[in-house]
Design an enzyme around this catalytic site. Sequence first.
Site, mmCIF file in Angstrom:
data_model
loop_
_atom_site.group_PDB
_atom_site.id
_atom_site.type_symbol
_atom_site.label_atom_id
_atom_site.label_comp_id
_atom_site.label_asym_id
_atom_site.label_seq_id
_atom_site.Cartn_x
_atom_site.Cartn_y
_atom_site.Cartn_z
ATOM 1 N NE ARG A 271 47.020 -77.281 -13.087
ATOM 2 C CZ ARG A 271 48.090 -77.376 -12.318
ATOM 3 N NH1 ARG A 271 48.301 -76.540 -11.342
ATOM 4 N NH2 ARG A 271 48.970 -78.337 -12.518
ATOM 5 C CG HIS A 275 50.658 -73.410 -13.225
ATOM 6 N ND1 HIS A 275 49.760 -72.889 -12.337
ATOM 7 C CD2 HIS A 275 51.500 -72.393 -13.553
ATOM 8 C CE1 HIS A 275 50.044 -71.615 -12.126
ATOM 9 N NE2 HIS A 275 51.084 -71.292 -12.856
ATOM 10 C CE1 TYR A 284 51.439 -80.396 -10.723
ATOM 11 C CE2 TYR A 284 53.500 -79.769 -11.786
ATOM 12 C CZ TYR A 284 52.120 -79.641 -11.666
ATOM 13 O OH TYR A 284 51.450 -78.766 -12.466
HETATM 14 C C1 LIG Z 1 53.215 -63.484 -5.588
HETATM 15 C C2 LIG Z 1 53.479 -64.559 -6.588
HETATM 16 N N1 LIG Z 1 54.329 -65.563 -6.274
HETATM 17 C C3 LIG Z 1 54.596 -66.533 -7.158
HETATM 18 C C4 LIG Z 1 54.021 -66.525 -8.390
HETATM 19 C C5 LIG Z 1 54.318 -67.629 -9.387
HETATM 20 N N2 LIG Z 1 53.099 -68.419 -9.574
HETATM 21 C C6 LIG Z 1 52.247 -68.175 -10.586
HETATM 22 S S1 LIG Z 1 50.847 -69.048 -10.455
HETATM 23 C C7 LIG Z 1 51.371 -69.828 -9.053
HETATM 24 C C8 LIG Z 1 50.471 -70.799 -8.384
HETATM 25 C C9 LIG Z 1 49.118 -70.222 -8.148
HETATM 26 O O1 LIG Z 1 48.319 -71.179 -7.528
HETATM 27 P P1 LIG Z 1 46.820 -70.895 -7.144
HETATM 28 O O2 LIG Z 1 46.698 -69.589 -6.464
HETATM 29 O O3 LIG Z 1 46.324 -72.084 -6.423
HETATM 30 O O4 LIG Z 1 46.084 -70.773 -8.551
HETATM 31 P P2 LIG Z 1 46.032 -71.868 -9.713
HETATM 32 O O5 LIG Z 1 47.168 -71.517 -10.644
HETATM 33 O O6 LIG Z 1 46.162 -73.204 -9.117
HETATM 34 O O7 LIG Z 1 44.735 -71.662 -10.396
HETATM 35 C C10 LIG Z 1 52.645 -69.386 -8.700
HETATM 36 C C11 LIG Z 1 53.423 -69.892 -7.563
HETATM 37 C C12 LIG Z 1 53.156 -65.445 -8.702
HETATM 38 N N3 LIG Z 1 52.575 -65.343 -9.915
HETATM 39 N N4 LIG Z 1 52.904 -64.493 -7.796
#
Ligand SMILES: Cc1ncc(C[n+]2csc(CCOP(=O)(O)OP(=O)(O)O)c2C)c(N)n1
Lengths: 385, 322
Positions: A271, A275, A284
Amino acid sequence: MSEDLRPLTAGSVDADVETLSEADVDVGIHRILEPDGTYDPDAVPDVDDETLRDLYRWMVLQRVVDERATKLQRRGRLGTYASGRGQEASIVGSGFALDDADRVFPYGREAATLLIHGLSLRDLLLYWRGIEDASKMEGVNAFGVAISIGSHIPVAAGTAWGMKLDGADAVAFANLGDGATSTGAFHEGINFAGVIDAPAVFFTQNNQYAISLSFDGQTAADSVAQKAVGYGIDGIRVDGNDVLAVYEAVSAARDRALAGNPVLVEAVTYRRAAHTTSDDPNRYRDDEEVEEWAERDPLERYREFLRAEGLYDDIDEEALREEVDEMFDEAVDAADDFAEREVSEIFEHLHAETPPELRRQFDEFEDLLERRPDMYDYIERRPKG
Amino acid sequence: MEATIVEAINDALHEEMGNDDRTLVFGEDVAQSGGVFRATEGLLDEYGGDRVLDTPLSEIGIVGAAVGLATYGYRPIAEIQFSGFLPPAFDQLVTNASRIRWRTRGELTAPMTVRTPYGAGVRALEHHSESLEAAYAHIPGLKVAVPSTPHDAKGMLISAVRDPDPVLFMEPKHVYRSFREEVPEGTYTEPLGKAAVREEGEDVTVVAWGAMMHKTREAVDALDDVDVELVDLRSISPLDRETVVESVKKTGRCVVVHEAPKTGGFAGELIATINDEALMYLEAPVNRVTGFDVPVPLLAMEDFYIPQPPRIEEAIRETVDY
Ligand SMILES: Cc1ncc(C[n+]2csc(CCOP(=O)(O)OP(=O)(O)O)c2C)c(N)n1
């Protein structure tokens, strides 16, 4: 059992016990285009030239949409937005492998997958403007966006189960991030799919981060793909910046799934943006790492391939970008023209038949809005919708 | 020092990490990046990676591990990034955290704190705006605290961390940074289970908590001709019945304001309590202003969902004029 039969101290006995470790699982990576642009012509999937060019066009679209949407958010005309910059090959390659009959379970970063599957760009913008109507996913065989990470994975398993019962020629396709693989829902959903031989493809875009957490903090495992083994389903690890490899891997996964073997695919990618628009990745990760991955840019890698195949000459890059820009402008206009939301809409669609108490709440509220026009001073509707 | 709610929470965490080296802070993005709301900023630098941890994306893991650590003698302070992601961990709260003392007849206890930002009004995505405090208050053995001011946020969080039982600490993120007030330096506590009378008055008692305290105050300020007694509930569970009941006995009228949906909301419990203990003092039915019985709408419509000051004003007036 008598007291003196119990061992009094825990200790090691000298025994030869075999342990199973992840080193026993050989996880290679599927790749067609090497990062340096070289490739084996025999390994190129057998698709027509126009499809090869379309893959590129869609990657450009994903990139331009991300750029424009991010700008729109900065100007206060979109809510929080999650860019897929750097992941275009995973997003487009997987989208191309799907059939219209397949049901997509999105998680938010994969604009082009949904657009390829039939979502309008206007509705994509409306979704990020926080307008409920966009979640209808009109004209698209897709479930709602899984903002609660991992929540859609068991649901995809259930839909795949139904597809199997129906004898449908279709799969459930769940998009997820590496972060999602730590949720309970992931493990329960995948295990379930394995047990019922569900035609499901679980497509993980391992973009190395879940907000600030890097992949090595997410799991002690070396890869996501190897986790398939523990659940008795198939795993594929693919270079997520190689659009041809992703296209091929997801096509193969889809075939396996249709034959009753659910598949966990891991696309290894990065990515490159924040985020979301409310995140600051400088906290980070360092520029060096971002630079390193910029060199593995999926669009550049694929452009080299198209050049080598003599297919790039037919693509006017500038005109292509202009075309997407125009589409985007039109979508913004269409989103701006979308009818103002009515208060009634927040009371609708919760039940097949609105219960009397909820109806009463709505009537009282409408009445109040009439009596107290100053309510509107407290009710801001930003971004535009 | 002058602090916002989120700064006061950060300060409380620094205090308790410094006061007791068996406290641990963990959750998603809390260490290296200091939390998505910056509530845990600086803790990693000061207390190191053994005590301040970025966890996997794993709410069940976070809350379940807190139970394990707490019953083993640590003082975990876990963060759930948004309260909308607590539901997967609901099981751990119900099955383990809240009942471990009872189940083991006092042999094991779970002195753990789960902090989580909650509530609508920040234009977030789906699932980021819920206020399910009534659902958590329904779990016997779990304390549920909701500060509404920086001063209380710091003092109550320190109490929560020191509490011998599990506490769910719900932080009204809508007012995380909306104002500052004087917050004492160093360690102090504000009790859990104790409401605060924010303004004394004779005509009507208005009970609110969290972000709704501020909406309510605005409504109260606009009603110059009504002498309102404003009660900040601060703890949903245990409930400070006495403060509420005494106030209602004095004013004879009551309005409850909360952001959560009406049906099954905590106002229901308060109204039942008032009926139990102050029915004969009432000069009007107890009124409530709440969210509607729907999920919190996405950002384009969420401000319609939130109880706004004019709605609160109208309800107070209706109750006074009854
Ligand atoms: C159950 C849950 N916990 C925490 C969050 C907050 N949150 C949103 S996106 C994210 C990270 C997601 O990472 P990943 O699954 O690797 O997808 P990426 O965003 O890297 O594409 C977090 C912690 C959430 N949306 N849902």
